[in-house]
Design a protein around this motif. Structure first.
Motif, PDB file in Angstrom:
ATOM      1  N   PHE A  39     -20.657  -6.797 -14.688  1.00 45.36           N
ATOM      2  CA  PHE A  39     -21.184  -5.340 -14.291  1.00 45.36           C
ATOM      3  C   PHE A  39     -22.731  -5.491 -13.640  1.00 45.36           C
ATOM      4  O   PHE A  39     -23.359  -6.358 -14.236  1.00 45.36           O
ATOM      5  N   ALA A  41     -26.625  -4.695 -12.562  1.00 40.78           N
ATOM      6  CA  ALA A  41     -27.608  -3.911 -13.172  1.00 40.78           C
ATOM      7  C   ALA A  41     -27.511  -2.285 -12.679  1.00 40.78           C
ATOM      8  O   ALA A  41     -27.253  -1.994 -11.724  1.00 40.78           O
ATOM      9  N   ARG A  42     -27.571  -1.609 -13.749  1.00 51.93           N
ATOM     10  CA  ARG A  42     -27.710  -0.197 -13.569  1.00 51.93           C
ATOM     11  C   ARG A  42     -28.611   0.466 -12.290  1.00 51.93           C
ATOM     12  O   ARG A  42     -29.698   0.003 -12.404  1.00 51.93           O
ATOM     13  N   GLY A  43     -28.203   1.122 -11.452  1.00 51.15           N
ATOM     14  CA  GLY A  43     -29.004   1.513 -10.463  1.00 51.15           C
ATOM     15  C   GLY A  43     -28.282   2.812  -9.709  1.00 51.15           C
ATOM     16  O   GLY A  43     -27.468   3.382 -10.425  1.00 51.15           O
ATOM     17  N   THR A  44     -28.837   3.024  -8.530  1.00 54.23           N
ATOM     18  CA  THR A  44     -28.242   4.117  -7.737  1.00 54.23           C
ATOM     19  C   THR A  44     -26.882   3.902  -7.625  1.00 54.23           C
ATOM     20  O   THR A  44     -26.494   2.509  -7.464  1.00 54.23           O
ATOM     21  N   ASP A  45     -25.974   4.696  -7.048  1.00 49.14           N
ATOM     22  CA  ASP A  45     -24.610   4.397  -6.585  1.00 49.14           C
ATOM     23  C   ASP A  45     -24.701   3.431  -5.543  1.00 49.14           C
ATOM     24  O   ASP A  45     -23.924   2.352  -5.475  1.00 49.14           O
ATOM     25  N   MET A  48     -25.555  -0.190  -6.277  1.00 47.14           N
ATOM     26  CA  MET A  48     -24.551  -0.801  -7.398  1.00 47.14           C
ATOM     27  C   MET A  48     -23.417  -1.241  -6.369  1.00 47.14           C
ATOM     28  O   MET A  48     -22.831  -2.035  -6.370  1.00 47.14           O
ATOM     29  N   HIS A  72     -14.949   3.785  -9.408  1.00 49.18           N
ATOM     30  CA  HIS A  72     -15.167   2.289  -9.762  1.00 49.18           C
ATOM     31  C   HIS A  72     -15.115   1.538  -8.324  1.00 49.18           C
ATOM     32  O   HIS A  72     -13.996   1.488  -7.361  1.00 49.18           O
ATOM     33  N   ALA A  88     -18.734  -2.000 -10.658  1.00 51.24           N
ATOM     34  CA  ALA A  88     -19.541  -0.938 -10.631  1.00 51.24           C
ATOM     35  C   ALA A  88     -19.098   0.263 -11.057  1.00 51.24           C
ATOM     36  O   ALA A  88     -17.962   0.956 -10.488  1.00 51.24           O
ATOM     37  N   LEU A  90     -19.538   4.101 -11.053  1.00 50.27           N
ATOM     38  CA  LEU A  90     -20.676   5.045 -10.363  1.00 50.27           C
ATOM     39  C   LEU A  90     -20.806   6.064 -11.310  1.00 50.27           C
ATOM     40  O   LEU A  90     -20.372   6.577 -12.283  1.00 50.27           O
ATOM     41  N   ALA A  91     -22.008   6.992 -10.896  1.00 48.22           N
ATOM     42  CA  ALA A  91     -22.700   8.098 -11.626  1.00 48.22           C
ATOM     43  C   ALA A  91     -21.645   8.985 -12.201  1.00 48.22           C
ATOM     44  O   ALA A  91     -21.797   9.319 -13.487  1.00 48.22           O
ATOM     45  N   ARG A  94     -19.252   8.043 -14.882  1.00 50.97           N
ATOM     46  CA  ARG A  94     -19.822   7.737 -16.296  1.00 50.97           C
ATOM     47  C   ARG A  94     -20.490   9.142 -17.060  1.00 50.97           C
ATOM     48  O   ARG A  94     -20.591   9.221 -18.014  1.00 50.97           O
TER      49      ARG A  94
END
Length: 115
Positions: A39, A41-45, A48, A72, A88, A90-91, A94
């Motif tokens: 995965f 690192a968490r970031g903006t769509d 990622m 996804h 990834a 996406l927001a 999630r």
């Protein structure tokens, strides 16, 4: 531990697992294969998606367009029943999952209904 040390440790662990399974044929392996899942690192769509696109280029493949219907963004390289996948989430999916999970534990079935 540095990123390089961690990478080498993971690679060595995979080799040790393969050697162990080869030396112990009675130990079962998953019937549907094995996936090494990364995965970003968490970031903006957008960040990622860019990272998965970068990894796809390194893998010599293209991101899977079907996953985007579920939010996804993923790229995969397979070696028979073994694969490496970069994924990834996406927001929006999630957020949907977080909303669903917020009800966890609120409904408890009667013991008679569980059997």
């Amino acid at each position: 531990m540095t990123d390089t040390d961690h990478r080498l440790t993971v690679i060595e662990g995979l080799r040790e697992l393969a050697a162990f399974l080869e030396a112990n044929p009675a130990v079962p392996v998953p019937p549907h294969g094995v996936t090494v899942l990364h995965f970003p690192a968490r970031g903006t769509d957008a960040e990622m998606i860019a990272e998965i696109d970068r990894i796809a280029a390194l893998l010599g493949t293209a991101p899977d367009p079907e996953g985007m219907a579920h939010g996804h963004h993923k790229a995969r390289l397979t070696f028979g029943p073994v694969s490496y996948e970069a994924l990834a989430i996406l927001a929006a999916p999630r957020a949907r999952y977080a909303a669903l999970a917020s009800y966890s534990g609120c409904v408890v079935p009667d013991a008679a209904d569980v059997a």
